[in-house]
Design a protein around this motif. Structure first.
Motif, PDB file in Angstrom:
ATOM      1  N   LYS A  41     -51.357 -18.269   8.521  1.00 36.62           N
ATOM      2  CA  LYS A  41     -51.880 -16.952   8.871  1.00 36.62           C
ATOM      3  C   LYS A  41     -50.965 -16.369   9.938  1.00 36.62           C
ATOM      4  O   LYS A  41     -50.958 -16.833  11.081  1.00 36.62           O
ATOM      5  N   PRO A  42     -50.173 -15.355   9.574  1.00 30.19           N
ATOM      6  CA  PRO A  42     -49.284 -14.745  10.568  1.00 30.19           C
ATOM      7  C   PRO A  42     -50.094 -14.084  11.687  1.00 30.19           C
ATOM      8  O   PRO A  42     -51.085 -13.410  11.433  1.00 30.19           O
ATOM      9  N   ILE A  43     -49.671 -14.302  12.912  1.00 27.45           N
ATOM     10  CA  ILE A  43     -50.312 -13.702  14.079  1.00 27.45           C
ATOM     11  C   ILE A  43     -49.407 -12.625  14.680  1.00 27.45           C
ATOM     12  O   ILE A  43     -49.855 -11.561  15.044  1.00 27.45           O
ATOM     13  N   ARG A  44     -48.115 -12.923  14.746  1.00 26.56           N
ATOM     14  CA  ARG A  44     -47.169 -11.993  15.338  1.00 26.56           C
ATOM     15  C   ARG A  44     -45.942 -11.880  14.427  1.00 26.56           C
ATOM     16  O   ARG A  44     -45.367 -12.898  14.029  1.00 26.56           O
ATOM     17  N   ILE A  45     -45.568 -10.643  14.104  1.00 24.81           N
ATOM     18  CA  ILE A  45     -44.394 -10.382  13.273  1.00 24.81           C
ATOM     19  C   ILE A  45     -43.456  -9.466  14.043  1.00 24.81           C
ATOM     20  O   ILE A  45     -43.877  -8.431  14.552  1.00 24.81           O
ATOM     21  N   ASP A  46     -42.201  -9.888  14.129  1.00 22.02           N
ATOM     22  CA  ASP A  46     -41.186  -9.065  14.786  1.00 22.02           C
ATOM     23  C   ASP A  46     -40.943  -7.836  13.926  1.00 22.02           C
ATOM     24  O   ASP A  46     -40.534  -7.946  12.767  1.00 22.02           O
ATOM     25  N   SER A  47     -41.212  -6.656  14.471  1.00 24.17           N
ATOM     26  CA  SER A  47     -41.125  -5.422  13.684  1.00 24.17           C
ATOM     27  C   SER A  47     -39.695  -5.107  13.252  1.00 24.17           C
ATOM     28  O   SER A  47     -39.482  -4.555  12.171  1.00 24.17           O
TER      29      SER A  47
END
Length: 177
Positions: A41-47
């Motif tokens: 489950k992704p929590i933080r994605i580098d935009s």
């Protein structure tokens, strides 16, 4: 809950090698085995890069690989060990249960263990794993040593396949008859 990018990916180099082996087997038409993806489950994605920088495992994984070898269902997990003693804590009860259920359905379950200290790959049958597991549950050692293993199940490079685990499966089947 463990995070992605920590302990769980220690054996990723080993998994890359097994993925290569599986591709060679597929190309030769002798096996179709695939990596079981671990749901995260992704929590933080580098935009900017669109890369996941923080994630959590959504649920417990079963085994690393599942497939079929010339009509025989197989499942296995790959583990890396940097000493001559393999700690059973590297295997989880839910994995044991899955492999046990898989074998009950006439499949073959096993571990491929890479002993990095000795540069040795080993095919551990589910039967042998259960001997060690049950010994541990009965208050015995919580690990097993290389000296306790039958070296006939050591995996070698053969026919351009760096970890030729089909030989281990063949020996495993021979021990069942």
């Amino acid at each position: 809950m463990p995070t992605w990018g920590t302990r769980g990916l220690r054996g990723s180099g080993l998994e890359d090698l097994i993925n290569l082996v599986n591709e060679k087997y597929r190309e030769k038409g002798v096996a179709l085995v695939q990596k079981v993806p671990t749901p995260i489950k992704p929590i933080r994605i580098d935009s900017a890069s669109r890369h996941i920088t923080l994630a959590y495992f959504e649920k417990k994984s079963t085994v690393d690989y599942i497939g079929v070898v010339q009509g025989v269902p197989v499942c296995f997990d790959v583990k890396e060990c940097n000493t001559s003693r393999f700690p059973l804590s590297n295997i989880h009860a839910h994995q044991i249960q899955f492999m046990e259920d898989f074998e009950r359905q006439d499949g073959i379950a096993f571990l491929i263990i890479y002993y990095s200290e000795m540069n040795m790959y080993y095919y551990l049958t589910f039967r042998k794993l259960m001997e060690f597991w049950n010994r541990s549950k009965d208050g015995g050692l919580k690990s097993f040593s290389v000296e306790e293993l039958d070296m006939i199940m050591e995996l070698r490079n053969c026919m351009g396949v760096p970890v030729h685990y089909l030989e281990g499966i063949q020996k495993d089947l021979g021990q069942r008859d």
